[in-house]
Design a protein around this motif. Structure first.
Motif, PDB file in Angstrom:
ATOM      1  N   UNK A  44      -8.805  21.956 -44.569  1.00 13.13           N
ATOM      2  CA  UNK A  44      -7.522  21.601 -43.966  1.00 13.13           C
ATOM      3  C   UNK A  44      -6.449  21.937 -44.988  1.00 13.13           C
ATOM      4  N   UNK A  45      -5.596  22.881 -44.621  1.00 12.51           N
ATOM      5  CA  UNK A  45      -4.537  23.366 -45.508  1.00 12.51           C
ATOM      6  C   UNK A  45      -3.201  22.867 -44.987  1.00 12.51           C
ATOM      7  N   UNK A  46      -2.374  22.361 -45.870  1.00  8.05           N
ATOM      8  CA  UNK A  46      -1.042  21.887 -45.514  1.00  8.05           C
ATOM      9  C   UNK A  46      -0.004  22.804 -46.136  1.00  8.05           C
ATOM     10  N   UNK A  59      -5.643  20.717 -49.246  1.00 11.88           N
ATOM     11  CA  UNK A  59      -5.118  21.873 -49.969  1.00 11.88           C
ATOM     12  C   UNK A  59      -3.665  22.090 -49.570  1.00 11.88           C
ATOM     13  N   UNK A  60      -2.846  22.503 -50.507  1.00  7.81           N
ATOM     14  CA  UNK A  60      -1.444  22.798 -50.230  1.00  7.81           C
ATOM     15  C   UNK A  60      -1.124  24.189 -50.752  1.00  7.81           C
ATOM     16  N   UNK A  61      -0.499  24.987 -49.924  1.00  2.06           N
ATOM     17  CA  UNK A  61      -0.101  26.336 -50.329  1.00  2.06           C
ATOM     18  C   UNK A  61       1.024  26.810 -49.422  1.00  2.06           C
ATOM     19  N   UNK A  62       1.580  27.978 -49.734  1.00  2.00           N
ATOM     20  CA  UNK A  62       2.608  28.579 -48.891  1.00  2.00           C
ATOM     21  C   UNK A  62       1.975  29.130 -47.612  1.00  2.00           C
ATOM     22  N   UNK A  86       0.282  15.174 -49.848  1.00  2.00           N
ATOM     23  CA  UNK A  86      -0.833  15.845 -49.187  1.00  2.00           C
ATOM     24  C   UNK A  86      -1.943  16.170 -50.178  1.00  2.00           C
ATOM     25  N   UNK A  87      -1.561  16.616 -51.365  1.00  2.00           N
ATOM     26  CA  UNK A  87      -2.546  16.900 -52.405  1.00  2.00           C
ATOM     27  C   UNK A  87      -3.337  15.644 -52.747  1.00  2.00           C
TER      28      UNK A  87
END
Length: 419
Positions: A234-236, A253-256, A247-248
């Motif tokens: 699950x990417x935010x 996961x956090x990314x652009x 979120x981290x």
């Protein structure tokens, strides 16, 4: 009685759905019974622009039972109206202007019917009615007692109106009630978004990579449910550093978005902003990527770019449009980019809307009782009301909690006690 719905013969089926909702909305039903005799809305006309669902019907009937001279209802989204519910409400004596599959012109025709009825209290979901009253009917807006707003998007629009000095009546930001946004936005949207996605596609979420754009209360709920359904990753994506950091720490996961675009299988937007997923992202997505929106307006997935990049499109199944790109990749857009939980499913569960609509009812009553004291502004619901709704909800669930003793209350109020 003036109204416009798709088919009155659907009323019986709609009535059964409303009955089901009533059994699962104990707090609102308690308020409905309590004020049936007092009639706090006597001699008032109420105009509402809300999603026409079985849960909304319970709220609208509560206003009618509480003495409103007339209640009018239009849909707040062209694809969210449940036609059988709309028909049932007409039989109950509600002037309904709503049917599923409206054009933009039809949608605003319905809103103008609400405005032109000269309502005393207005209820809105997304602030389209509030904006219409101020832009096209300023004279009518000046005589309105007050209004409510159900959504984050709508509250943001109203705050902008207040800052510009154009807001003509007080509006209670029901969305800001804890018993609304912490439960409706998070648990309600989290569950109903995947309900809509699964009804439209019947995909298996387990093993998929799910990308959630936005980590407000709605995004939190969606990410939580994606993980619960077994998503492999699950990417935010976020623009707010505090929410991204949260979120981290919640384990996501956090990314652009530009980095998530080639990875994701399912993309869900929940930001309230436009062009969150756009051309540069579509060009990187894998064949078969699914796009869904859980924000109020259909602007988060920038469909104009998708149209430009595509050589053809077709409706491959109900609420699923297939866009074929020049290189043969296919991207699937759900529910025309509109609210997937309402366009492809039934919206939030009744149990969570029970709290949201109890707040709507109490907020409207507050506006009536204080109409000579309130100035044009965006108002937060009183904390005491929030706690009352929460307490009633707990009681309906058979849950009791502790109370402070007099000594504890005094201790918390005092500054003298130390180590």
């Amino acid at each position: 009685m003036d109204y416009k719905v798709r088919d009155l013969s659907l009323a019986h089926e709609g009535g059964l759905k409303i009955e089901w909702a009533e059994r699962h909305m104990p707090v609102l039903m308690l308020l409905r019974r309590k004020y049936r005799d007092e009639k706090p809305f006597r001699n008032l006309r109420i105009g509402a622009v809300l999603h026409v669902t079985k849960e909304t019907a319970v709220l609208i009937k509560a206003f009618k039972d509480a003495g409103a001279d007339e209640v009018l209802l239009a849909g707040s989204n062209p694809l969210s109206t449940q036609d059988d519910v709309a028909a049932s409400l007409v039989e109950y004596g509600i002037r309904v202007y709503a049917w599923r599959g409206q054009t933009p012109e039809e949608y605003y025709w319905c809103l103008r019917k609400i405005a032109e009825s000269q309502p005393d209290i207005v209820l809105d979901d997304g602030a389209d009615l509030h904006a219409l009253l101020h832009s096209e009917y300023p004279g009518l807006a000046e005589r309105i007692v007050g209004g409510t707003e159900e959504t984050t998007t709508g509250v943001n629009r109203l705050i902008a109106m207040e800052k510009e000095g154009v807001l003509k009546y007080p509006v209670v930001a029901v969305n800001n009630a804890y018993t609304k946004h912490m439960f409706d936005n998070r648990y309600g949207t989290g569950q109903s978004t995947f309900d809509g996605i699964l009804r439209a596609t019947n995909i298996l979420v387990a093993g998929k990579v799910v990308v959630v754009a936005g980590y407000g209360w709605v995004g939190k709920g969606i990410a939580l449910r994606a993980r619960g359904l077994g998503a492999r990753r699950v990417i935010v994506t976020e623009v707010d550093p505090i929410r991204a950091l949260e979120a981290v720490h919640d384990g996501f996961e956090v990314m652009k978005m530009i980095e998530a675009a080639p990875i994701g299988d399912v993309f869900i937007t929940a930001t309230g902003n436009k062009a969150v997923i756009r051309g540069e992202h579509f060009q990187l997505m894998k064949d078969g990527a699914l796009l869904a929106n859980a924000g109020h307006f259909n602007v988060e997935v920038w469909i104009q770019d998708l149209e430009k990049l595509s050589v053809r499109k077709r409706l491959i199944r109900s609420n699923v449009e297939e866009y074929e790109l020049r290189d043969g990749r296919r991207i699937y857009l759900l529910a025309e980019g509109r609210l997937v939980n309402l366009a492809a499913a039934e919206g939030h569960p009744s149990e969570v809307m029970d709290m949201s609509f109890a707040n709507q009812f109490i907020a409207a009553k507050y506006l009536v009782e204080n109409k000579h004291l309130l100035k044009p502004a965006v108002l937060n619901p009183p904390l005491e009301v929030d706690k009352m709704v929460a307490r009633l909800k707990l009681e309906s669930m058979g849950i009791s909690i502790d109370e402070l003793t007099p000594e504890q209350e005094e201790y918390l109020k005092s500054w003298k006690a130390g180590t």
